[in-house]
Design a protein around this motif. Structure first.
Motif, PDB file in Angstrom:
ATOM      1  N   ARG A   1       0.889  -1.158  -0.052  1.00 19.83           N
ATOM      2  CA  ARG A   1      -0.064  -0.123  -0.068  1.00 19.83           C
ATOM      3  C   ARG A   1       0.953   1.319  -0.154  1.00 19.83           C
ATOM      4  N   MET A   2       2.133   0.967   0.334  1.00 21.07           N
ATOM      5  CA  MET A   2       2.993   2.216   0.441  1.00 21.07           C
ATOM      6  C   MET A   2       3.183   2.974  -0.908  1.00 21.07           C
ATOM      7  N   ARG A   3       3.132   2.020  -2.047  1.00 21.82           N
ATOM      8  CA  ARG A   3       3.379   2.558  -3.365  1.00 21.82           C
ATOM      9  C   ARG A   3       2.277   3.677  -3.811  1.00 21.82           C
ATOM     10  N   ARG A   4       0.939   3.300  -3.390  1.00 15.09           N
ATOM     11  CA  ARG A   4      -0.141   4.383  -3.601  1.00 15.09           C
ATOM     12  C   ARG A   4      -0.078   5.168  -2.822  1.00 15.09           C
ATOM     13  N   THR A   5       0.125   5.210  -1.344  1.00 14.02           N
ATOM     14  CA  THR A   5       0.150   6.243  -0.441  1.00 14.02           C
ATOM     15  C   THR A   5       1.132   7.457  -0.926  1.00 14.02           C
ATOM     16  N   LEU A   6       2.376   6.654  -1.300  1.00  9.79           N
ATOM     17  CA  LEU A   6       3.370   7.638  -1.465  1.00  9.79           C
ATOM     18  C   LEU A   6       3.331   8.407  -2.698  1.00  9.79           C
ATOM     19  N   ALA A   7       2.668   7.400  -3.798  1.00  5.12           N
ATOM     20  CA  ALA A   7       2.074   8.236  -5.146  1.00  5.12           C
ATOM     21  C   ALA A   7       0.997   9.417  -4.788  1.00  5.12           C
ATOM     22  N   GLY A   8       0.045   9.142  -3.931  1.00  2.94           N
ATOM     23  CA  GLY A   8      -0.922   9.937  -3.860  1.00  2.94           C
ATOM     24  C   GLY A   8      -0.464  11.260  -3.072  1.00  2.94           C
ATOM     25  N   LEU A   9       0.571  11.138  -2.151  1.00  5.68           N
ATOM     26  CA  LEU A   9       1.069  12.154  -1.343  1.00  5.68           C
ATOM     27  C   LEU A   9       2.071  13.087  -2.310  1.00  5.68           C
ATOM     28  N   GLN A  10       2.681  12.377  -3.072  1.00  9.02           N
ATOM     29  CA  GLN A  10       3.689  13.101  -4.294  1.00  9.02           C
ATOM     30  C   GLN A  10       2.652  14.067  -4.940  1.00  9.02           C
ATOM     31  N   CYS A  11       1.607  13.762  -5.677  1.00 12.13           N
ATOM     32  CA  CYS A  11       0.660  14.376  -6.343  1.00 12.13           C
ATOM     33  C   CYS A  11       0.141  15.391  -5.639  1.00 12.13           C
ATOM     34  N   GLY A  12      -0.234  14.848  -4.393  1.00 10.95           N
ATOM     35  CA  GLY A  12      -0.955  16.277  -3.509  1.00 10.95           C
ATOM     36  C   GLY A  12      -0.222  17.193  -3.047  1.00 10.95           C
TER      37      GLY A  12
ATOM     38  N   PRO B   1      -5.890  19.930  -4.266  1.00 13.25           N
ATOM     39  CA  PRO B   1      -4.849  19.165  -3.815  1.00 13.25           C
ATOM     40  C   PRO B   1      -5.557  17.668  -3.199  1.00 13.25           C
ATOM     41  N   LEU B   2      -6.596  17.696  -2.572  1.00 14.84           N
ATOM     42  CA  LEU B   2      -7.241  16.537  -2.208  1.00 14.84           C
ATOM     43  C   LEU B   2      -7.770  15.562  -3.337  1.00 14.84           C
ATOM     44  N   VAL B   3      -8.245  16.266  -4.105  1.00 11.54           N
ATOM     45  CA  VAL B   3      -8.707  15.467  -5.460  1.00 11.54           C
ATOM     46  C   VAL B   3      -7.450  14.996  -6.153  1.00 11.54           C
ATOM     47  N   ALA B   4      -6.413  15.646  -6.340  1.00 13.46           N
ATOM     48  CA  ALA B   4      -5.280  14.915  -6.876  1.00 13.46           C
ATOM     49  C   ALA B   4      -4.562  13.829  -6.077  1.00 13.46           C
ATOM     50  N   TRP B   5      -4.594  14.145  -4.952  1.00 10.08           N
ATOM     51  CA  TRP B   5      -4.229  12.901  -3.804  1.00 10.08           C
ATOM     52  C   TRP B   5      -4.989  11.878  -3.786  1.00 10.08           C
ATOM     53  N   LEU B   6      -6.497  11.978  -4.040  1.00  8.92           N
ATOM     54  CA  LEU B   6      -7.096  10.698  -4.159  1.00  8.92           C
ATOM     55  C   LEU B   6      -6.890   9.985  -5.318  1.00  8.92           C
ATOM     56  N   LEU B   7      -7.005  10.782  -6.425  1.00  9.19           N
ATOM     57  CA  LEU B   7      -6.956  10.405  -7.831  1.00  9.19           C
ATOM     58  C   LEU B   7      -5.675   9.429  -7.888  1.00  9.19           C
ATOM     59  N   ALA B   8      -4.615   9.964  -7.454  1.00  6.16           N
ATOM     60  CA  ALA B   8      -3.267   9.347  -7.775  1.00  6.16           C
ATOM     61  C   ALA B   8      -3.124   8.061  -6.826  1.00  6.16           C
ATOM     62  N   THR B   9      -3.628   8.279  -5.476  1.00 10.84           N
ATOM     63  CA  THR B   9      -3.872   7.069  -4.684  1.00 10.84           C
ATOM     64  C   THR B   9      -4.512   5.905  -5.420  1.00 10.84           C
ATOM     65  N   LEU B  10      -5.876   6.062  -5.787  1.00 13.54           N
ATOM     66  CA  LEU B  10      -6.623   5.194  -6.452  1.00 13.54           C
ATOM     67  C   LEU B  10      -6.076   4.611  -7.820  1.00 13.54           C
ATOM     68  N   LEU B  11      -5.411   5.302  -8.550  1.00  9.24           N
ATOM     69  CA  LEU B  11      -5.116   5.067  -9.897  1.00  9.24           C
ATOM     70  C   LEU B  11      -3.618   4.267  -9.852  1.00  9.24           C
ATOM     71  N   THR B  12      -2.978   4.130  -8.735  1.00  4.60           N
ATOM     72  CA  THR B  12      -1.531   3.710  -8.613  1.00  4.60           C
ATOM     73  C   THR B  12      -1.636   2.107  -8.217  1.00  4.60           C
TER      74      THR B  12
END
Length: 951
Positions: free
Chosen positions: A852-863, A929-940
């Motif tokens: 799950r860290m990959r998704r979390t990390l990608a979401g935070l990077q995007c946000g 930023p919240l939308v960007a974080w959520l999308l990146a988290t869900l799509l990674t």
């Protein structure tokens, strides 16, 4: 040698683009998007702007010229049909002096006969006359343009497009536009009634709708067409034209146009437009009508700024993609270097990637732009309000747009190309990145540019009112902030120590790899800055309009008033309709005082051939300061500037027209009505109940606090400029008064019924005030308007809905655009980060990091990237917004100050309205930023494939 180098580089770039399809498609999409927009804009602009020949067909149909009736007096015109009256004493074409002999006509035949001396012999003539009237609808009444003509005549082809049914063939028939059918709720086959303004709807001319058409030149026009002489015979409107088709071989040339001018006709001729007269052939008055086509420097500056920022943004977004591409191709570039390739070859390979992807983006953008215009053509025509002309494709312009795509790709690849060429062969083959320190000069240059640009934008607006300086300063400031972005990203990275593990890793990775993070942040900055700038200007403009809006009544209040006090029975009929339509509204009746006994009598109108008018008497308040405006009298020259300003604000200079109705100068109301009128002062209510008069201005009261009322029992013959009677009244009354202070317009004088009766005045019903829970709907307003027309137009109905906020849709669109661009830029940077850091992610997975860290990390990077870009963009966007608001304020001051200093106006100093778009800030700083974080988290993807070890 150079040619073979570029051939090899292009072959390698093409193969590399095909091998990395995802990354290539990303770059192509980024470059193609503005190219698509530019192509669509060019094609829509060229095709939407009709040619001169197409414009003539829509104006003249198939005729050779239109002879437009203006007046019986001679006129002067230019070749484009712009005209003016000849000055007295000017000589005509024949050398004779213009005369004032009146020539009139009533029917179409009479107008054709009037124009016969100036028409070519054997011409085909179609009569066309129009007037603005009112027509009944399914809801009430609507404003329409009525045209009398033979709409199906071949000579009119191109002026209208029949969509359904047919054009009228007999009296009592009409064809209507689609816009009118949409608004009225009627359909082909229904009946309607046409009447003049102020006439009862049910007494107008009945017509049956037999067809539906559209006007290519005005799609939103509410127009009806009928046969000549079938409706407008009783109208006093004398504006008409003749469409003339001359016999074969005959041109309506400039000599024929000048001859028609002598008979009061203005001519728009195809032949003259094709061969316009020289300036020496025009009358002096007509030469003044020639307008030059200057270039608006502000528009050009804004256009240059917009294009520059678009190119900058795309380069900022595409640059990191090329940088990652170069990094992923380091081994390939190292092999080229190991086999004898020098830096020139390495640069050529990377630049060729920009050329190849730019060329592909050009093709995609051009095709997409054409398809976009084809799909949106109906919507675009609706927005323009007219049909497109013939499709016009300009190859040179499209080629320039395609070249722009290649140039953008080339520019985006420049920095990665030079960085790749500077890498050593050993580092490229081993995959070592090395450590590079950030530039120390770039932040200093950026800070200087930021300060210089901000100063130029603000001072250019405040001191020079120069939009070009504001635009230039805004661009310089934004470029400075872009140059500062790497340093600012590094400063953000220092905050990582206080964040949780995953967020700390994301922020430190962004700060460590500024080469891909800073351009993405800067691209978000550019997009958000534009949205914030426009939103700030719109919100500030809204605040200025809200402050300048003058409500006539309290919000959700309506008033029914009569223009003639002799129509009391009509007031009662209208009152019943309004009361029925405004269900549940609280009603307060109004009255006007009249000299007793308040009877209406007929009086002969002077110099009117024995005609009479009904006059019921009038009660007029007289200012204690005098009847004439002191600022415009002979004594006014001795007034000081302050005295002159004070005088300009008084009743003798301004007058009082409550609800635009002069009969409401003095109004009789119950004390309870004051609250409905917006008066909340308890002392005013007590004073009115005690018999005192409430006056809207202190100049109405003398030194003893008394108000003078003049009673007129015969028509008033003379008024001053403020509509205060100069004729002496039959008698005068005095009543104690009190100044009424209110933020809303008030009648000049308010009396209670008891006070009016105590003064011996009669009362006439004048209407009612209604206090509602919500504004009336459009259907209610149309129904009430229909009742007003039915009663003869002597009544008016007005509902105060308060200031209507505008630009809300524009702000929503801006926020949506900023959302899409921000999420796209942040997503691109996140995708590049993942592609660039696969080895790091694999290492994390190997040492025990959860999937799950990959998704979390990608979401935070995007946000985080979105948040940094939005924050900097919000600050950057305020610079041009403040500069533009200061420019408008400076222009207002430049107009106001001389007039104020001279005592010519009494209006207060213009205020500077600057209001921040807090709702837009909240959407951008929190939601985006919240939308960007959520999308990146869900799509990674969670799983990370283990990469092979380098070497």
């Amino acid at each position: 040698m150079a040619g073979s180098t570029w051939r090899l580089a292009l072959r390698i770039a093409r193969r590399d683009a095909r091998r990395a399809k995802g990354r290539s498609a990303l770059v192509v999409a980024m470059i193609a998007l503005p190219i698509l927009g530019a192509t669509a804009a060019d094609l829509a602009l060229r095709s939407g702007t009709v040619s001169a020949e197409e414009q003539l067909e829509r104006d003249l149909g198939q005729s050779d010229a239109s002879f437009e009736w203006v007046d019986s007096s001679p006129v002067a015109q230019n070749g484009k049909g712009d005209w003016t009256f000849l000055e007295d004493g000017d000589e005509s074409v024949d050398g004779e002096t213009a005369t004032d002999e009146a020539v009139t006509w009533e029917t179409s035949d009479e107008l054709v006969e009037l124009a016969a001396p100036v028409l070519p012999s054997g011409s085909t003539v179609v009569y066309q006359r129009s007037d603005y009237l009112r027509a009944s609808t399914a809801h009430g009444v609507a404003d329409i343009e009525l045209v009398e003509t033979e709409a199906d005549a071949p000579i009119t082809e191109g002026m209208r497009t029949l969509l359904d049914g047919r054009y009228p063939e007999a009296a009592g028939e009409t064809a209507v536009t689609s816009a009118f059918l949409d608004e009225s709720g009627l359909a082909v086959g229904d009946e309607l009634t046409v009447n003049d303004w102020g006439e009862p709807v049910d007494e107008g001319t009945p017509l049956t709708i037999v067809g539906e058409y559209e006007i290519p030149l005005a799609l939103d026009s509410n127009q009806l067409v009928v046969l000549p002489d079938s409706v407008l015979l009783e109208s006093s409107y004398q504006y008409a034209q003749l469409l003339v088709s001359a016999p074969d071989g005959t041109d309506i040339d400039w000599a024929a146009v000048r001859a028609a001018n002598e008979h009061g006709f203005v001519v728009l001729s195809r032949a003259v437009l094709a061969d316009p007269p020289a300036a020496s052939e025009l009358a002096p008055e007509a030469r003044d009508l020639e307008w030059g086509g200057g270039v608006d420097e502000a528009v050009v500056a804004v256009a240059v700024v917009a294009v520059s920022l678009i190119v900058l943004e795309i380069c900022l977004l595409a640059g990191p993609a090329f940088a990652v591409s170069a990094r992923r191709s380091r081994r390939q570039l190292g092999l080229v270097g190991a086999n004898g390739g020098d830096r020139r070859h390495l640069r050529a390979i990377m630049l060729a990637s920009g050329v190849v992807l730019g060329a592909v983006a050009a093709v995609v953008g051009l095709v997409g732009g054409v398809l976009l215009v084809l799909l949106t053509k109906p919507w675009l025509e609706g927005q323009l309000g007219q049909r497109f002309g013939a499709w016009e494709v300009r190859p040179l312009e499209l080629a320039a747009i395609a070249a722009l795509a290649v140039l953008i790709g080339l520019l985006a690849a420049v920095i990665p190309a030079f960085n790749a060429a500077r890498s050593s062969v050993l580092a490229s083959l081993t995959g070592r990145r090395g450590v590079r320190r950030g530039s120390r000069v770039l932040p200093l240059v950026g800070a200087s540019a930021l300060v210089l640009g901000t100063s130029l934008a603000l001072l250019g607006g405040l001191l020079m009112a120069n939009t070009v300086a504001v635009a230039a300063g805004a661009v310089i400031a934004e470029l400075g902030l872009v140059a500062l972005t790497p340093a600012l990203v590094g400063a953000f990275g220092r905050l990582a120590r206080w964040l949780p593990l995953t967020a700390r890793m994301a922020l430190r990775d962004a700060a460590r790899n500024r080469g891909r993070t800073a351009p993405a942040v800067a691209a978000v900055l550019a997009a958000v800055a534009g949205a914030v700038a426009v939103a700030t200007v719109l919100v500030s403009d809204n605040a200025q309009q809200r402050a300048g809006y003058e409500a006539r009544l309290p919000a959700n209040t309506a008033v029914l008033t009569a223009y003639d006090v002799s129509v009391g029975d009509q007031v009662e009929q209208a009152r019943s309709t309004v009361t029925r339509e405004l269900q549940g509204a609280e009603r307060f009746d109004l009255a006007v005082p009249l000299p007793a006994p308040g009877e209406c009598r007929e009086f002969e109108i002077p110099d009117a051939g024995g005609e009479t008018e009904s006059f019921c008497g009038q009660v007029v308040p007289f200012p204690a300061t005098g009847l004439d405006c002191p600022a415009y009298t002979a004594e006014g020259a001795g007034l000081t500037v302050e005295e002159r300003r004070e005088a300009l604000a008084g009743p003798p200079c301004t007058g009082f027209y409550w609800m635009d109705n002069w009969t409401n100068d003095v109004l009789v109301v119950e004390p309870a009505t004051l609250a409905a009128m917006g008066v909340t002062d308890p002392a005013a209510r007590e004073a009115l109940a005690d018999g005192e008069a409430l006056v809207a201005h202190p100049d109405y009261l003398d030194a003893d606090g008394l108000l003078t009322l003049g009673l007129f029992t015969s028509p008033i013959a003379e008024f001053n400029d403020a509509e205060i009677p100069l004729s002496p009244p039959a008698r005068e009354l005095t009543v104690p008064g009190r100044v009424l202070t209110s933020d809303l317009p008030m009648p000049a004088v308010l009396l209670s019924p008891e006070a009016a009766e105590g003064l011996g005045l009669a009362l006439a019903d004048s209407g009612s005030l209604y206090r509602m829970d919500e504004p009336p709907s459009g259907a209610v307003q149309q129904a009430v308007d229909a009742e007003m027309e039915r009663l003869g137009g002597t009544l008016s109905f007005y509902a105060e809905e308060g200031f209507e906020e505008r630009n809300s849709l524009a702000l929503l669109i801006l926020a949506a655009v900023a959302l899409v661009v921000t999420i796209g830029a942040a997503g691109i940077a996140t995708g590049l980060a993942q592609a660039d850091a696969e080895a790091d992610l694999a290492t994390l997975s190997a040492v025990g990091a959860t999937p799950r860290m990959r998704r979390t990390l990608a979401g935070l990077q995007c946000g985080l990237i979105a948040f940094m870009g939005v924050l900097l963009g919000a600050v950057s966007g305020l610079v041009p917004a403040l500069g533009l608001r200061l420019t408008e304020h400076r222009s207002s001051l430049d107009w106001w100050q001389p007039l104020w200093d001279a005592g010519e106006i009494s209006t207060p100093r213009p205020e500077l309205f600057i209001e921040l778009p807090w709702a837009t800030f909240a959407q951008l700083l929190i939601v985006v930023p919240l939308v960007a974080w959520l999308l990146a988290t869900l799509l990674t993807r969670s799983r990370v494939p283990l990469a092979r070890r380098a070497g």
